[in-house]
Design an enzyme around this catalytic site. Structure first.
Site, PDB file in Angstrom:
ATOM      1  N   ARG A 201      41.057  42.676  -8.563  1.00 21.48           N
ATOM      2  CA  ARG A 201      40.812  43.136  -7.094  1.00 21.48           C
ATOM      3  C   ARG A 201      40.920  41.968  -6.206  1.00 21.48           C
ATOM      4  O   ARG A 201      40.492  40.924  -6.663  1.00 21.48           O
ATOM      5  CB  ARG A 201      39.371  43.733  -6.898  1.00 21.48           C
ATOM      6  CG  ARG A 201      38.890  43.984  -5.423  1.00 21.48           C
ATOM      7  CD  ARG A 201      39.685  45.399  -4.819  1.00 21.48           C
ATOM      8  NE  ARG A 201      39.103  45.022  -3.724  1.00 21.48           N
ATOM      9  CZ  ARG A 201      38.116  45.702  -2.943  1.00 21.48           C
ATOM     10  NH1 ARG A 201      37.473  46.595  -3.885  1.00 21.48           N
ATOM     11  NH2 ARG A 201      37.867  45.823  -1.569  1.00 21.48           N
ATOM     12  N   ARG A 210      44.135  48.276  -3.182  1.00 20.68           N
ATOM     13  CA  ARG A 210      43.279  47.681  -4.288  1.00 20.68           C
ATOM     14  C   ARG A 210      43.449  48.147  -5.381  1.00 20.68           C
ATOM     15  O   ARG A 210      43.707  49.574  -5.462  1.00 20.68           O
ATOM     16  CB  ARG A 210      41.770  47.580  -3.665  1.00 20.68           C
ATOM     17  CG  ARG A 210      41.209  48.903  -3.790  1.00 20.68           C
ATOM     18  CD  ARG A 210      40.077  48.903  -2.357  1.00 20.68           C
ATOM     19  NE  ARG A 210      41.000  49.243  -1.124  1.00 20.68           N
ATOM     20  CZ  ARG A 210      40.409  49.644  -0.349  1.00 20.68           C
ATOM     21  NH1 ARG A 210      38.950  50.123  -0.216  1.00 20.68           N
ATOM     22  NH2 ARG A 210      40.755  49.900   0.799  1.00 20.68           N
ATOM     23  N   ASP A 213      38.297  49.932  -6.374  1.00 17.07           N
ATOM     24  CA  ASP A 213      37.030  49.710  -5.383  1.00 17.07           C
ATOM     25  C   ASP A 213      35.951  50.380  -5.856  1.00 17.07           C
ATOM     26  O   ASP A 213      36.066  51.753  -6.385  1.00 17.07           O
ATOM     27  CB  ASP A 213      37.720  50.515  -4.142  1.00 17.07           C
ATOM     28  CG  ASP A 213      36.628  50.060  -3.186  1.00 17.07           C
ATOM     29  OD1 ASP A 213      35.808  49.098  -2.931  1.00 17.07           O
ATOM     30  OD2 ASP A 213      36.746  50.985  -2.176  1.00 17.07           O
ATOM     31  N   ASP A 215      31.850  51.250  -5.107  1.00 17.08           N
ATOM     32  CA  ASP A 215      30.679  51.208  -4.163  1.00 17.08           C
ATOM     33  C   ASP A 215      29.412  51.910  -4.630  1.00 17.08           C
ATOM     34  O   ASP A 215      29.369  52.944  -5.078  1.00 17.08           O
ATOM     35  CB  ASP A 215      31.152  51.931  -3.033  1.00 17.08           C
ATOM     36  CG  ASP A 215      32.313  50.962  -2.028  1.00 17.08           C
ATOM     37  OD1 ASP A 215      31.980  49.817  -2.031  1.00 17.08           O
ATOM     38  OD2 ASP A 215      33.348  51.459  -1.745  1.00 17.08           O
TER      39      ASP A 215
END
Length: 271
Positions: A201, A210, A213, A215
């Site tokens: 990344r 990307r 990712d 989160d």
């Protein structure tokens, strides 16, 4: 949760800042409150349905004697983690390490450190729109699940979704997972960032393409805002590429801020 208590278990061990403490050793008193569900054991009289406090006491004694640390803060932290990792049915522990013979040159009864540690539940959103997308996502799931302090409990399907923000890029593959973890939110963020980095990344363009990712969407029912972390994720309620896979594994999970379920939030943006 119900509680099983062990109070002032005496252990002779070699922890301390001074070299003589590590050689000669001294007495420590360990108290532990073990949080679990005793209902089934109470109904069936089955020891395997509960926590065997005798075995836990033996584990504490053996662990204290097998290791040498300078700080009782380190003793408490490492012992609590080991107990949570290796004690079946244990969800949370309050642990106190007392040092009655603390070398401070003044009369005192004891010095102690008391901590509370537990398993947490986090929901993680995953996305990729470069290269072998599914391989990156599967690799992230495997990397998290391979850690001692993390257990992947559920994983959604992978969803193909159009890019968000910068639209002139390849479609994303998105998903969510449910994670049982001993990590704090900040520690978990660090692990996710490192996992992204290992997947190649690069943070060049905001909302740009990307390889991976990751989160944090929810962490227990925590509401947190710092310079580096916002929980629940600040825009999760607006994003169908988060809500769709999250709905697959946790449709009735409530947002701790607005009180709405994942299903309700998804229905709102689909109107």
């Amino acid at each position: 949760m119900d509680q099983i208590k062990i109070e002032n278990l005496e252990v002779f061990a070699k922890h301390g800042v001074f070299p003589e403490e590590n050689v000669l050793g001294q007495k420590f008193l360990i108290s532990a409150t073990l949080y679990t569900d005793t209902r089934h054991a109470g109904k069936t009289d089955d020891l395997t349905a509960s926590i065997h406090y005798g075995e836990v006491s033996q584990f504490i004694d053996a662990y204290m004697k097998a290791h040498t640390y300078q700080l009782i803060e380190r003793v408490a932290e490492s012992l609590a983690e080991e107990l949570l990792l290796h004690t079946k049915h244990l969800q949370k522990i309050e642990l106190e390490v007392k040092k009655p013979w603390a070398p401070v040159g003044l009369p005192l009864e004891s010095v102690s450190v008391k901590i509370l540690r537990k398993w947490h539940t986090a929901y993680i959103a995953l996305g990729s729109n470069m290269g072998e997308k599914e391989k990156y996502l599967d690799g992230a799931v495997k990397a998290l699940d391979s850690r001692q302090d993390c257990q992947v409990e559920k994983k959604s399907s992978w969803f193909i979704t159009p890019p968000y923000g910068v639209t002139e890029q390849d479609d994303f593959l998105n998903g969510c997972l449910k994670l049982r973890t001993l990590l704090s939110p900040e520690e978990l963020l660090e692990v996710l960032n490192q996992t992204e980095k290992e997947a190649g990344r690069e943070r060049i363009i905001h909302w740009g393409p990307r390889t991976l990712d990751l989160d944090i969407i929810f962490y227990d029912d925590l509401i947190l805002e710092t310079d580096t972390l916002c929980i629940p994720h600040v825009e999760m309620h607006k994003r169908d590429f988060v809500l769709k896979p999250l709905h697959e594994i946790a449709p009735y999970k409530h947002h701790p801020g607005n009180g709405k379920t994942v299903r309700e939030m998804l229905e709102e943006i689909q109107k």
